[in-house]
Scaffold this active site. Sequence first.
Site, PDB file in Angstrom:
ATOM      1  N   LEU A  53      44.502  40.435  46.143  1.00 30.54           N
ATOM      2  CA  LEU A  53      45.090  41.163  45.007  1.00 30.54           C
ATOM      3  C   LEU A  53      44.267  41.032  43.736  1.00 30.54           C
ATOM      4  CD1 LEU A  53      48.341  39.107  44.162  1.00 30.54           C
ATOM      5  CD2 LEU A  53      46.095  38.204  44.569  1.00 30.54           C
ATOM      6  N   LYS A  54      43.372  40.071  43.689  1.00 28.18           N
ATOM      7  CA  LYS A  54      42.606  39.821  42.459  1.00 28.18           C
ATOM      8  C   LYS A  54      41.549  40.887  42.197  1.00 28.18           C
ATOM      9  CE  LYS A  54      44.511  35.904  41.102  1.00 28.18           C
ATOM     10  NZ  LYS A  54      45.180  35.747  39.815  1.00 28.18           N
ATOM     11  N   ASP A  55      41.237  41.711  43.208  1.00 28.64           N
ATOM     12  CA  ASP A  55      40.301  42.821  42.956  1.00 28.64           C
ATOM     13  C   ASP A  55      40.817  43.700  41.823  1.00 28.64           C
ATOM     14  OD1 ASP A  55      39.010  41.849  45.154  1.00 28.64           O
ATOM     15  OD2 ASP A  55      39.172  43.675  46.360  1.00 28.64           O
TER      16      ASP A  55
END
Length: 464
Positions: A53-55
Site C-alpha cells: 500500500l505504500k506505493d
Amino acid sequence: MTAASANKDTLIHDNILDAVGNTPLVRLPADFDPEVQCEVLLKLEFGNPGGSLKDRIAIHMIRTAVERGDLIPGGRIVECSSGNTGAGLAMAASALGFDITVVIPDKMSQEKISAIEALGADVVITPANVDIDDPRHYTKVAGQIAKECGGWWPDQYHNTDNTDAHYRTTGPEIWKQCEGRLDAFVAGAGTGGTLTGVAQYMKEVDPSVQIVGVDPPGSILAHWWKHREMCESGPYAVEGAGEEEVPGAWDPDIIDDYFVIEDALSFHTARKLASETGIFAGGSSGMNLAAALKVARKLPASARVVTILPDGGRAYLSKVYSKDWMRDRRFLPPVSQNGATLQDLLRNRERAAVSPEDTLAWAVHQTGERGVRPLPVLQNGELAGVLDEDAAIACMVQGEDLDQLRVADFIQPAPTVLEATSPWSEALSQLQESECVLVRDGKGLVPFSRRDLIRALPRLKHEA
Ligand SMILES: Cc1ncc(COP(=O)(O)O)c(C=O)c1O
C-alpha cells in the site's frame, strides 16, 4: 494526476507509477470462520507494483514535494522505513530519476532490504531496539542524513500527504468497489496514514461506517486512542503496524474502536489465509484480518466488513512462513523438554553429501554455496567421514586445481552421529565436548551445531 489513481481500463501504462492503485477487493470465503455470518472483504494492496500500500503514498508525497519545490530534479530522497515505504519510494525514485537513501531498522526481513537495494537505493541499517530519543533510532538517523546531504526527507509519520494519498485513492476505491455499502473498515496503523485517510473519506460519504484500528501489543497507539496518554512501548514481531510515538499522520478522534492482536494470532491467521484461500499476504495482513473477524462475528449476516492486506507473503518467507522461525519464537506451541527429541530441534535447511570419488571443487562448492558444514562423505551409502576443510583450504591457498583433486584424500573422522528420534539431551551432552554432531533422520545426515542448539532452545518448554 498527483495521487496514485491509474485507470486500469488503460491497457498500456506509460510507466510503472501509473500501475499503482485500483487493487482488487476479494471476498473472504464464507467457511473461513464458522462464527462469522457477514461478508468480509479484503483489499489486496500487495497488488501494487512495489508490493504494498505504500506505493500510493510514495508517489503522492514525491509529486507534491516536487510541486512545492522541496524536491528538485536530480535531488536525493532520504526516508526511514520499515521496508514498504522504502520500496515504494525506491521504485518511484528509480522511475522519476531521483537518488534515494532508505534507513531501515534491523528487525525487518532480509527480503525487504534486498528488494530496496535491487531498486537502486542506498540502504542504511539501524538497531531496532533503541529508544525513540536515541540518535541511533531510524527516524533520527534519516533526519540527520537528510540534513547532511541536503536531501528531502518525506517524514511519512508526520506528512499529511501520506494521509491525503489514502483519502484520495484507497478510500474512494473501496467505496466504489462496495457500491456505497459497507459497515466497518478495519486496519492497523504504523504512520496512521491508511487508517486516517480512508476513515476521513468514509466519514464524509457515510458517517455510519465504523472505523476500527488494530495494534500489536507493545505499540502505544491503542492505549493512546483509549486514554490519551503515553504508555511504555514493548517489542512485537509484526512488521509495518504499531508505533512507539504518536504520529502526526494518525488521527485518533476519527477512530471508533481499537483492537490489540497478539503476534501469534496475526501469524496463524496469515498462514491460514494462505493455505486455505490462496491469498498469500504478510504478517500484518493476518493481524488486520484477525481483528476484522472479531468485528464481523458481532455483526448480522447483512453486514459488510472491509479490511486491508498491506503487503504480500513473499517478503516473509524466512519469517511468518518459516516453521523454524515460528517455532524458535514460540509462535508454534513449545514441546515439553522431557519428551523432546532431536527432530524437534532440527531446522529445515539445505543438505548435501559427497562421495570419495567426487572432485574437491565439487565438495568445496557444497560447503561454500550451500553452507553444509561439516560435509558428510558417503561411500556406498555408509558414512566414511567428513570433508577435511583445513586441508582443502590449504590446497586452495596454494592455488592447486581443485578439479584434479579427489575427496578421498581429504576425509577426516566424522563427529558423533545421533538418531533424530533420540532425546535432545543426547545432543546437549555431546555438544559440551564438540562443536557439532551429525543427526540422521529419514532424509539422510544433517550437521547440528552448538549454534543450532542455542537457536532452537526456545522451542522447548521447561518442566520440573
Ligand atoms: C506492512 C504494513 N505497512 C503499512 C501499514 C499501515 O501503514 P500506515 O499506518 O503507515 O499507513 C500496515 C498496517 O497494518 C502494515 O502492516
